[in-house]
Scaffold this motif. Structure first.
Motif, short mmCIF file in Angstrom:
data_model
loop_
_atom_site.label_atom_id
_atom_site.label_comp_id
_atom_site.label_asym_id
_atom_site.label_seq_id
_atom_site.Cartn_x
_atom_site.Cartn_y
_atom_site.Cartn_z
N VAL A 99 0.83 -1.21 0.00
CA VAL A 99 0.00 0.00 0.00
C VAL A 99 0.86 1.25 0.00
O VAL A 99 0.61 2.20 -0.75
N MET A 100 1.92 1.27 0.82
CA MET A 100 2.80 2.43 0.86
C MET A 100 3.98 2.30 -0.08
O MET A 100 4.37 3.27 -0.74
N CYS A 101 4.57 1.14 -0.17
CA CYS A 101 5.83 1.02 -0.90
C CYS A 101 5.65 0.66 -2.37
O CYS A 101 6.62 0.64 -3.13
N GLY A 102 4.41 0.38 -2.81
CA GLY A 102 4.17 -0.01 -4.19
C GLY A 102 3.99 1.15 -5.15
O GLY A 102 4.11 2.31 -4.79
N MET A 103 3.72 0.81 -6.39
CA MET A 103 3.43 1.76 -7.47
C MET A 103 4.58 2.73 -7.75
O MET A 103 4.39 3.92 -7.95
N GLY A 104 5.80 2.17 -7.73
CA GLY A 104 6.97 2.93 -8.15
C GLY A 104 7.74 3.61 -7.05
O GLY A 104 8.86 4.10 -7.28
N ARG A 105 7.21 3.64 -5.85
CA ARG A 105 7.83 4.38 -4.75
C ARG A 105 9.27 3.91 -4.49
O ARG A 105 10.14 4.71 -4.13
N THR A 106 9.54 2.62 -4.68
CA THR A 106 10.88 2.10 -4.39
C THR A 106 11.76 1.99 -5.64
O THR A 106 12.86 1.45 -5.58
N GLY A 107 11.26 2.46 -6.79
CA GLY A 107 12.05 2.43 -8.01
C GLY A 107 11.65 1.34 -8.98
O GLY A 107 12.08 1.34 -10.14
N THR A 108 10.83 0.40 -8.54
CA THR A 108 10.16 -0.55 -9.43
C THR A 108 8.67 -0.43 -9.13
O THR A 108 8.28 -0.04 -8.02
N ARG B 140 16.86 9.52 -7.92
CA ARG B 140 16.66 10.55 -6.91
C ARG B 140 16.71 9.97 -5.49
O ARG B 140 17.15 10.64 -4.55
N GLY B 141 16.27 8.73 -5.35
CA GLY B 141 16.37 8.09 -4.04
C GLY B 141 17.81 7.93 -3.59
O GLY B 141 18.16 8.18 -2.43
N THR B 142 18.67 7.52 -4.52
CA THR B 142 20.10 7.40 -4.22
C THR B 142 20.68 8.76 -3.85
O THR B 142 21.46 8.89 -2.89
N THR B 143 20.28 9.79 -4.60
CA THR B 143 20.75 11.15 -4.32
C THR B 143 20.28 11.63 -2.96
O THR B 143 21.07 12.20 -2.18
N LEU B 144 19.01 11.38 -2.63
CA LEU B 144 18.47 11.83 -1.35
C LEU B 144 19.19 11.17 -0.19
O LEU B 144 19.55 11.83 0.80
N ARG C 223 14.51 2.57 0.29
CA ARG C 223 14.62 2.01 -1.06
C ARG C 223 13.91 2.98 -1.98
O ARG C 223 12.76 3.34 -1.75
N GLY C 224 14.60 3.43 -3.03
CA GLY C 224 14.00 4.41 -3.92
C GLY C 224 13.70 5.70 -3.17
O GLY C 224 14.51 6.18 -2.37
N LEU C 225 12.52 6.26 -3.43
CA LEU C 225 12.12 7.50 -2.76
C LEU C 225 11.22 7.23 -1.57
O LEU C 225 10.27 7.97 -1.30
#
Length: 445
Positions: free
Chosen positions: A242-251, A333-337, A357-359
């Motif tokens: 619910v929170m980590c899906g739909m691209g939030r982590t980079g996949t 951007r997640g790596t940068t952050l 993971r990701g953003l």
């Protein structure tokens, strides 16, 4: 006095009057950087023209259609897209109004899967401590957030629990990470045997733990071990994305990075990026085929299932993410952050861990870095951080109870995928200011 029941009955929040891109503005003229996407929801930022246009077009044709009478092109196309993009044979999509509803649907579909096979004795779900799966009663029972559960405990079903995959606090010094992971899998197997595999419906876990622990990713191989155990004992694996899906982590699905396919996946939040309330349950073919070949129905439903405007919004969001290559942006951007956060807080005496993971990124705050001792929960450091951040023009998502349900504080960051490097720099600068002011505020005079 307001007639609106707000979350805090003693305080009325500011009135939002305008939202655009990464920013929100209140009725007093204050502007805030939305560094948490509300609650990790606004992955495209606010007022995206493509999403607004899709919603407007849908409202001009069919604004509402009850799923007991009709389907719509928007709902069908969204389901097809999700099924196509999902890993493995997660080819079946049930659209609901949000994440908690998606979890409720998962619980009921999982139970019905076994009832239709004559296994009515199966009634138990296993979940993890320090987890969060939603606020409806079934989802609340599944979750392991003690603060949220406490007063409603008499209303909740019993759920056996195992330890979370929480390397920062739970891996002993000197222990190999593979040994730590193996220990967690052994603990889960022991719990399965203790309860009796024949009594268990499924095991549920957040792929990357969100609000309760603050962006805690699994250790390598953890979910492969979970999948193997579920297969060994004939129980279902439910992934809460619910929170980590739909691209939030980079996949698109966080679990893609762990190389396994759950039997059921719950989606919400970023599915429509906040433009409409919507969630989804994805199910593998063998789960739905048993229902289709048995009773022929899924005995569940809500008034706003497959809402056409919500489906149109979610479909538009998914199209923008693909067209604009925003999964790659979330990764980069997640790596940068995380690099910027390490530069700003890596030596900070009260920041114990920076992870994610990701953003989807978390900072865990501690009284003592060497011992990882949390702050006294009575100080409510997380609340002070939120207050000071707002005063600095920054929206973040802090929570308490990180360490054990009572003690510990963390800050969750989930900026939109459209964030630039300059935007991330502003977030880190303002957050640094807010943390320092919060630490001063909680110290005795």
């Amino acid at each position: 006095m307001t007639q609106m029941i707000h979350r805090n009955l003693r305080q009325t929040p500011p009135t939002a009057v305008c939202a655009f891109g990464m920013y929100m503005r209140d009725s007093n003229g204050n502007t805030y950087i939305d560094a948490s996407g509300g609650a990790a929801v606004s992955s495209l930022g606010h007022s995206h023209p493509d999403v607004l246009a899709a919603m407007s077009a849908q409202m001009k044709t069919t604004a509402y259609a009850h799923s007991g009478f009709f389907t719509t092109d928007a709902a069908e196309e969204l389901a097809q897209r999700l099924a196509t993009d999902a890993p493995g044979d997660l080819n079946n999509v049930y659209l609901v109004s949000g994440g908690s509803e998606a979890i409720e649907a998962a619980l009921k579909m999982a139970r019905q899967f076994f009832v239709e096979n004559g296994e009515r004795q199966r009634r138990i779900f296993i979940a993890r401590k320090q987890s969060y799966h939603g606020n409806t009663l079934g989802a609340l029972a599944l979750g392991g957030n003690e603060a949220r559960r406490k007063q409603f405990e008499p209303l909740l079903m019993d759920v056996p629990r195992v330890s979370p995959c929480y390397e920062y606090r739970h891996r002993p010094p000197g222990q190999d990470i593979n040994e730590y992971t193996a220990g967690l899998i052994a603990e889960l197997e022991q719990k399965i045997l203790e309860v009796g595999p024949e009594n268990i419906i499924g095991f549920c876990a957040e792929t990357v733990v969100g609000a309760t622990l603050g962006a805690v990713p699994p250790t390598p191989g953890y979910f492969k071990g979970v999948r193997a155990l579920c297969d060994k004992y004939g129980i279902l694996f439910i992934a809460d994305e619910v929170m980590c899906g739909m691209g939030r982590t980079g996949t698109l699905f966080a679990i893609e990075q762990d190389g396994v396919v759950p039997d059921l996946v719950a989606l919400g939040k970023g599915l429509a990026a906040g433009y409409q309330p919507i969630g989804a349950l994805l199910a593998r073919d063998h789960v739905v085929e048993r229902l289709r070949n048995g009773s022929g129905i899924f005995q569940h439903g809500h008034t706003y299932n497959a809402h056409p405007v919500a489906a149109a919004a979610a479909l538009a969001v998914q199209k923008v993410i693909k067209r604009d290559c925003l999964l790659g942006a979330a990764t980069v951007r997640g790596t940068t952050l995380r690099r910027m956060l390490r530069d700003a807080f890596g030596g900070h005496p009260h920041v114990g861990d920076i992870r994610g993971r990701g953003l989807l990124v978390g900072l865990e705050l501690v009284q003592d870095r060497a011992t990882k001792r949390p702050f006294d929960p009575d100080l409510k450091l997380h609340a002070a951080v939120k207050e000071k951040a707002l005063a600095c023009g920054l929206m973040v998502y802090p929570m308490g109870g990180t360490a054990d349900g009572k003690r510990g504080d963390h800050i969750l960051l989930a900026p939109p995928f459209i964030a630039t490097e300059a935007d991330l720099g502003q977030i880190v600068t303002r957050l640094s200011d807010a943390v320092e002011k919060a630490l001063v505020a909680i110290r005795p005079a």
